[in-house]
Scaffold this motif. Structure first.
Motif, PDB file in Angstrom:
ATOM      1  N   GLU A   9       0.867  -1.261   0.195  1.00  0.00           N
ATOM      2  CA  GLU A   9      -0.042   0.137   0.173  1.00  0.00           C
ATOM      3  C   GLU A   9       0.865   1.347  -0.211  1.00  0.00           C
ATOM      4  O   GLU A   9       0.486   2.224  -0.711  1.00  0.00           O
ATOM      5  N   ALA A  10       2.108   1.297   0.731  1.00  0.00           N
ATOM      6  CA  ALA A  10       2.932   2.314   0.604  1.00  0.00           C
ATOM      7  C   ALA A  10       3.480   2.616  -0.564  1.00  0.00           C
ATOM      8  O   ALA A  10       3.576   3.632  -0.929  1.00  0.00           O
ATOM      9  N   GLU A  11       3.814   1.372  -1.292  1.00  0.00           N
ATOM     10  CA  GLU A  11       4.143   1.837  -2.558  1.00  0.00           C
ATOM     11  C   GLU A  11       3.206   2.149  -3.746  1.00  0.00           C
ATOM     12  O   GLU A  11       3.613   3.071  -4.572  1.00  0.00           O
ATOM     13  N   ARG A  12       1.978   1.647  -3.404  1.00  0.00           N
ATOM     14  CA  ARG A  12       0.827   2.092  -4.226  1.00  0.00           C
ATOM     15  C   ARG A  12       0.502   3.518  -4.114  1.00  0.00           C
ATOM     16  O   ARG A  12       0.561   4.340  -4.959  1.00  0.00           O
ATOM     17  N   LEU A  13       0.708   4.053  -2.914  1.00  0.00           N
ATOM     18  CA  LEU A  13       0.416   5.389  -2.509  1.00  0.00           C
ATOM     19  C   LEU A  13       1.615   6.200  -2.943  1.00  0.00           C
ATOM     20  O   LEU A  13       1.138   7.512  -3.341  1.00  0.00           O
ATOM     21  N   ASP A  14       2.590   6.006  -2.959  1.00  0.00           N
ATOM     22  CA  ASP A  14       3.902   6.686  -3.510  1.00  0.00           C
ATOM     23  C   ASP A  14       3.830   6.943  -4.962  1.00  0.00           C
ATOM     24  O   ASP A  14       4.222   7.871  -5.287  1.00  0.00           O
TER      25      ASP A  14
END
Length: 88
Positions: A9-14
């Motif tokens: 999720e952190a990668e997606r939001l980034d």
């Protein structure tokens, strides 16, 4: 959410945060620079939260007498794998 799910999720939001300044299509086209920066900052903040949760989960892994739980290790390996064609 599991640690690997927080990581993904952190990668997606980034990735989403990076798109705010360049996307001039659809409903984003009418946004001012200030509005785009606000949305970008919100996505960056959410990404940071999920990255912190992933880090906490990764450091909290409790190895068994035989090593780290295989299912847990497989989930982390899958989450951290570089997608095909993304090895720049």
């Amino acid at each position: 959410m599991t640690g690997p799910e927080h990581y993904l999720e952190a990668e997606r939001l980034d990735r989403l945060a990076d798109q705010w300044m360049d996307d001039d299509r659809g409903w984003k086209a009418h946004l001012s620079v200030e509005e785009r920066l606000a949305y970008r900052k919100a996505d960056q903040d959410a990404a940071q939260f999920h990255a912190t949760m992933a880090l906490a989960a990764a450091t909290a892994i409790q190895p068994s007498q035989y090593g780290v739980n295989r299912g847990e290790a497989k989930a982390w390996i899958a989450a951290c794998r570089t997608p095909a064609g993304d090895d720049k």
